[in-house]
Design a protein around this motif. Structure first.
Motif, short mmCIF file in Angstrom:
data_model
loop_
_atom_site.label_atom_id
_atom_site.label_comp_id
_atom_site.label_asym_id
_atom_site.label_seq_id
_atom_site.Cartn_x
_atom_site.Cartn_y
_atom_site.Cartn_z
N ARG A 1 -2.33 -42.30 66.27
CA ARG A 1 -3.53 -41.76 65.45
C ARG A 1 -2.97 -41.17 64.02
NH1 ARG A 1 -8.44 -39.45 66.58
NH2 ARG A 1 -8.23 -40.22 68.82
N SER A 2 -1.71 -40.51 64.02
CA SER A 2 -1.16 -40.21 62.72
C SER A 2 -1.09 -41.17 61.75
CB SER A 2 -0.12 -39.23 62.94
OG SER A 2 0.70 -39.00 61.93
N GLU A 3 -0.57 -42.35 62.07
CA GLU A 3 -0.23 -43.55 61.23
C GLU A 3 -1.53 -44.04 60.74
OE1 GLU A 3 4.49 -44.44 62.67
OE2 GLU A 3 2.82 -45.92 63.08
N LEU A 4 -2.50 -44.36 61.73
CA LEU A 4 -3.61 -45.13 61.29
C LEU A 4 -4.68 -44.24 60.62
CD1 LEU A 4 -4.65 -47.04 64.64
CD2 LEU A 4 -3.42 -47.61 62.81
N LEU A 5 -4.51 -42.99 60.70
CA LEU A 5 -5.39 -42.03 59.76
C LEU A 5 -4.64 -41.54 58.53
CD1 LEU A 5 -7.32 -40.21 62.46
CD2 LEU A 5 -8.04 -42.31 61.53
N ASN A 6 -3.40 -42.08 58.45
CA ASN A 6 -2.66 -41.58 57.21
C ASN A 6 -3.26 -42.14 55.83
OD1 ASN A 6 -0.36 -41.24 55.08
ND2 ASN A 6 0.46 -40.40 57.10
N SER A 7 -3.02 -41.32 54.72
CA SER A 7 -3.58 -41.89 53.40
C SER A 7 -3.04 -43.08 53.15
CB SER A 7 -3.56 -40.46 52.44
OG SER A 7 -2.09 -40.44 52.50
N ASP A 8 -1.95 -43.36 53.40
CA ASP A 8 -1.05 -44.51 53.27
C ASP A 8 -1.72 -45.51 54.26
OD1 ASP A 8 0.48 -46.76 52.75
OD2 ASP A 8 2.36 -45.73 53.05
N ARG A 9 -2.60 -46.66 53.89
CA ARG A 9 -3.28 -47.61 54.78
C ARG A 9 -2.48 -48.89 55.02
NH1 ARG A 9 -5.92 -44.46 56.97
NH2 ARG A 9 -7.31 -46.33 57.71
N PHE B 1 -0.33 -49.06 57.44
CA PHE B 1 -0.28 -49.53 59.01
C PHE B 1 -1.88 -49.91 59.30
CE2 PHE B 1 3.34 -46.29 58.22
CZ PHE B 1 4.21 -46.97 59.18
N ALA B 2 -2.76 -49.20 58.96
CA ALA B 2 -4.31 -49.36 59.31
C ALA B 2 -4.56 -50.79 58.86
CB ALA B 2 -5.10 -48.70 58.66
N ALA B 3 -3.98 -51.62 57.70
CA ALA B 3 -4.14 -52.77 57.17
C ALA B 3 -3.48 -54.01 57.98
CB ALA B 3 -4.06 -52.77 55.74
N ASP B 4 -2.40 -53.60 58.78
CA ASP B 4 -1.41 -54.70 59.31
C ASP B 4 -1.96 -54.98 60.64
OD1 ASP B 4 0.72 -55.66 60.81
OD2 ASP B 4 1.71 -55.25 58.66
N THR B 5 -2.85 -55.94 60.73
CA THR B 5 -3.35 -56.38 62.09
C THR B 5 -2.19 -56.70 63.16
OG1 THR B 5 -5.28 -57.49 60.96
CG2 THR B 5 -4.71 -58.00 63.23
N PRO B 6 -0.99 -57.37 62.93
CA PRO B 6 -0.11 -57.50 64.12
C PRO B 6 0.45 -56.09 64.48
CG PRO B 6 0.22 -59.01 62.34
CD PRO B 6 -0.89 -58.09 61.63
N ASN B 7 0.74 -55.19 63.63
CA ASN B 7 1.23 -53.88 64.15
C ASN B 7 0.18 -53.31 64.80
OD1 ASN B 7 1.59 -50.59 63.05
ND2 ASN B 7 3.15 -51.63 63.51
N LEU B 8 -1.08 -53.41 64.44
CA LEU B 8 -2.20 -52.73 65.53
C LEU B 8 -2.00 -53.28 66.88
CD1 LEU B 8 -5.28 -52.81 63.09
CD2 LEU B 8 -3.86 -50.98 63.64
N PHE B 9 -2.09 -54.53 67.02
CA PHE B 9 -1.86 -55.13 68.37
C PHE B 9 -0.64 -54.76 69.06
CE2 PHE B 9 -5.07 -57.94 66.71
CZ PHE B 9 -5.94 -58.19 67.99
N PHE B 10 0.42 -54.59 68.06
CA PHE B 10 1.91 -54.22 68.71
C PHE B 10 1.59 -52.65 69.20
CE2 PHE B 10 6.15 -52.36 68.79
CZ PHE B 10 6.79 -53.36 69.03
N PRO C 1 -9.41 -49.89 60.27
CA PRO C 1 -9.95 -49.31 61.66
C PRO C 1 -10.75 -47.95 61.77
CG PRO C 1 -7.65 -49.23 61.47
CD PRO C 1 -8.25 -49.87 60.29
N VAL C 2 -10.71 -47.46 60.35
CA VAL C 2 -11.30 -46.12 60.26
C VAL C 2 -12.82 -46.07 60.69
CG1 VAL C 2 -11.96 -45.92 58.23
CG2 VAL C 2 -11.29 -43.84 59.09
N CYS C 3 -13.24 -47.17 60.56
CA CYS C 3 -14.91 -47.53 60.92
C CYS C 3 -15.27 -47.20 62.45
CB CYS C 3 -15.22 -49.00 60.67
SG CYS C 3 -14.95 -49.39 58.75
N ALA C 4 -14.12 -47.53 63.20
CA ALA C 4 -14.33 -47.38 64.85
C ALA C 4 -14.27 -45.94 64.96
CB ALA C 4 -13.31 -47.91 65.73
N THR C 5 -13.40 -45.17 64.38
CA THR C 5 -13.36 -43.78 64.55
C THR C 5 -14.90 -42.89 63.86
OG1 THR C 5 -10.76 -43.95 64.28
CG2 THR C 5 -12.05 -41.57 63.92
N TYR C 6 -15.09 -43.55 62.69
CA TYR C 6 -16.24 -42.96 62.04
C TYR C 6 -17.31 -43.14 63.13
CZ TYR C 6 -19.54 -41.83 58.54
OH TYR C 6 -20.59 -41.34 57.81
#
Length: 419
Positions: free
Chosen positions: A141-149, A151-160, A287-292
């Motif tokens: 949660r901390s990395e995906l909602l960080n202002s530095d995007r 982590f959120a923009a890296d699709t392979p990292n999301l699946f990992f 992915p912030v869209c799903a949280t929103y």
């Protein structure tokens, strides 16, 4: 350079195949050698010399081609006028199996598996947390909602991250189920015994360990049993709802996404006037869209359950909902509601329950909106059927505008219940 990665050298098929720039790989390796997670790593001198010679040969060949082209007369017409790019690829490539003969560590044992697998995100540095897997959900949660995007923009990292999280849940469930054995705690040697393993399978112990893993057979079976139990105890639900997002018309969401990507704040009007292609890119890449949507749905659900809210005269006393994801990646919710003192339609005696059910339907469901209502423009643009390719079974249907859903429907003067 074309590179093919295989699981084993003897395999004919490759696992990954991409074009790489060797010089950038060499520079990255030289930089990573000085980082904490890559200290002590040595570069194969034979490989390094091979790459250097390959780069030098390509450079010389390119310079020769450029010089030959410059010597040609400007009046010479090219053999293929227009673009000279083709889909024909050179058959030369490098093929190897980097992990052959090695025994990899489990991602739950290797504390820095993610940092090493994604040097573009972590730069060879470990997380500062002592035990990141202990509270991994908070780390995600901390990395995906960080202002530095990044982590959120890296699709392979999301699946990992998803894979590590699910593996952690399964590992925890296995330990609990082993300790809950009826006779005694099981050991590794007991599981290796075929008789004990067959007994565990017959007792569904392996099936139960997935009970809290979303969309697993055990999880879905439990949801189905609970829903059927509600229907048996409470009767048929009163209302079925489907709640879908309309992200492209949510100015607040578009403003957030635009600010995260471009570091610029825009007004509501500017957000709604963005080109549709740019809106789609902003929504799809974060992915912030799903949280929103989750936060917005929870606020709407509080209004639905409120005794003084939408269903004031027939409050909600029970419900069930399920979140699903559409093909485009957006979540939507299917929900059934049981309302207090709601009439139940009896098909065997329709004359006794028809009027009461129709009154309830007309109270909460409408198919007409006044032009003076603020919902008129939204309903006309978002809830009006438009014929697409799915409406036509054949080219002839498209020519005659014959929709397979028989839309538009003929207007009705009053509500009726189809049996």
């Amino acid at each position: 350079m074309k590179v093919k990665l295989k699981r084993k050298s003897c395999f004919k098929q490759h696992y990954l195949y991409q074009n790489v720039r060797p010089m950038l790989v060499v520079r990255a390796l030289m930089d990573l050698r000085h980082q904490p997670l890559y200290k002590g790593v040595e570069i194969d001198e034979e490989w390094y010399s091979h790459v250097t010679n390959y780069i030098q040969a390509i450079t010389e060949e390119t310079e020769l081609l450029v010089s030959e082209e410059s010597d040609k007369s400007d009046n010479d017409e090219p053999v293929n006028p227009g673009t000279i790019d083709t889909m024909v690829e050179n058959g030369d490539y490098v093929s190897f199996a980097p992990g052959e003969g090695m025994r990899p560590l489990s991602i739950l044992i290797d504390d820095h598996a993610e940092e090493k697998a994604f040097p573009n995100l972590f730069g060879g540095h470990p997380r500062k947390l002592k035990d990141p897997l202990k509270n991994y959900s908070k780390v995600i949660r901390s990395e995906l909602l960080n202002s530095d995007r990044r982590f959120a923009a890296d699709t392979p990292n999301l699946f990992f991250k998803c894979k590590v999280f699910v593996h952690k849940q399964i590992s925890s469930n296995v330990q609990i189920i082993m300790r809950k054995n009826k006779k005694e705690n099981l050991r590794a040697s007991d599981v290796a015994n075929s008789e004990n393993l067959t007994r565990m399978i017959d007792g569904d112990q392996g099936y139960r360990l997935l009970h809290n893993i979303q969309n697993s057979p055990s999880h879905l079976a439990a949801i189905r049993k609970n829903t059927f139990a509600m229907v048996r105890q409470l009767g048929h639900p009163t209302i079925f709802l489907t709640i879908s997002p309309s992200e492209s018309s949510w100015s607040d969401l578009l403003k957030i996404l635009y600010k995260l990507r471009h570091k610029i704040e825009i007004s509501d009007k500017d957000a709604l006037n963005l080109p549709y292609a740019e809106k789609s890119n902003l929504i799809r890449d974060d992915p912030v869209c799903a949280t929103y949507f989750d936060q917005r749905f929870r606020a709407l659900f509080k209004l639905i359950k409120n005794k003084n809210g939408i269903f004031k005269e027939h409050p909600v006393y029970h419900y069930f909902y399920r979140v699903e994801y559409q093909h485009r990646g957006s979540p939507h919710v299917h929900m059934i509601l049981w309302l207090v003192n709601a009439p139940q339609f009896d098909p065997t005696k329709p004359e006794k329950t028809f009027d009461a059910c129709v009154t309830l339907i007309n109270k909460y469901i409408q198919c007409m909106v006044s032009k003076d209502s603020p919902a008129y423009a939204y309903s006309k643009s978002k809830q009006t059927h438009r014929h697409t390719h799915t409406c036509y079974r054949s080219a002839k249907d498209k020519e005659t505008n014959n929709c397979r859903f028989n839309i538009p429907y003929p207007p009705m003067k009053e509500t009726f219940i189809a049996l």
